[in-house]
Scaffold this motif. Sequence first.
Motif, short mmCIF file in Angstrom:
data_model
loop_
_atom_site.label_atom_id
_atom_site.label_comp_id
_atom_site.label_asym_id
_atom_site.label_seq_id
_atom_site.Cartn_x
_atom_site.Cartn_y
_atom_site.Cartn_z
N GLY A 182 0.81 -1.21 0.00
CA GLY A 182 0.00 0.00 0.00
C GLY A 182 0.84 1.25 0.00
O GLY A 182 0.64 2.17 -0.81
N LEU A 209 0.77 3.46 -3.23
CA LEU A 209 -0.13 4.61 -3.05
C LEU A 209 0.46 5.74 -2.22
O LEU A 209 -0.17 6.78 -2.06
CB LEU A 209 -1.44 4.14 -2.41
CG LEU A 209 -2.22 3.10 -3.22
CD1 LEU A 209 -3.43 2.62 -2.43
CD2 LEU A 209 -2.63 3.66 -4.57
N TRP A 239 -3.41 3.58 8.85
CA TRP A 239 -3.70 3.85 7.44
C TRP A 239 -2.71 3.17 6.52
O TRP A 239 -3.04 2.75 5.42
CB TRP A 239 -3.76 5.36 7.18
CG TRP A 239 -4.97 5.94 7.84
CD1 TRP A 239 -5.00 6.80 8.91
CD2 TRP A 239 -6.34 5.65 7.52
NE1 TRP A 239 -6.30 7.07 9.27
CE2 TRP A 239 -7.15 6.37 8.43
CE3 TRP A 239 -6.97 4.86 6.57
CZ2 TRP A 239 -8.54 6.33 8.40
CZ3 TRP A 239 -8.36 4.82 6.53
CH2 TRP A 239 -9.12 5.54 7.45
N LYS A 281 -4.14 0.55 3.71
CA LYS A 281 -3.84 0.60 2.28
C LYS A 281 -3.35 -0.76 1.78
O LYS A 281 -3.79 -1.25 0.73
CB LYS A 281 -2.76 1.64 1.98
CG LYS A 281 -3.24 3.06 1.93
CD LYS A 281 -2.04 3.96 1.58
CE LYS A 281 -2.45 5.39 1.41
NZ LYS A 281 -1.28 6.24 1.07
#
Length: 151
Positions: free
Chosen positions: A44, A48, A56, A60
């Motif tokens: 993630g 990203l 978080w 992700k």
Amino acid sequence: MTLKVYLSGEIHTDWRARIIEGARGLDVEFSGPVTDHAASDDCGAAILGEESDPYWRDHKGAMINAIRTRKGIRDADVVVVRFGEKYRQWNAAFDAGCAAALGKSLIVLHPEEHQHALKEVDAAALAVAREPEQVVQILTYVLTGRLPGRD
């Protein structure tokens, strides 16, 4: 008949390789999650963007990994979920629940000492195996009708 088998669960032992090797010659297509632990954890953030909050960052990665997991479970005829000895595998329990909810043929693989903790998962499975070789024997029987030692 080709069986599509999704191998889910712990990534710290050679259980997948033992099943794949043992099933050589059977009409089986195997798939599974990314088993590179670091890549699975970091995907993630690497794709990203990094996150300062660990929640978080994990979120992700979990979402990206779920794309592969959902597809693999949805396309599978049989889902094998391995619960290892060392770590709690909440993701494995989730995968087993998804497979059961989709009506997939579920084989659960875990050591005997986890029997009580996994009783609900075991109750949803069509087979509970202790060793990867038992999974191979199940696949062999399903595809050929042959029992071990009765060639």
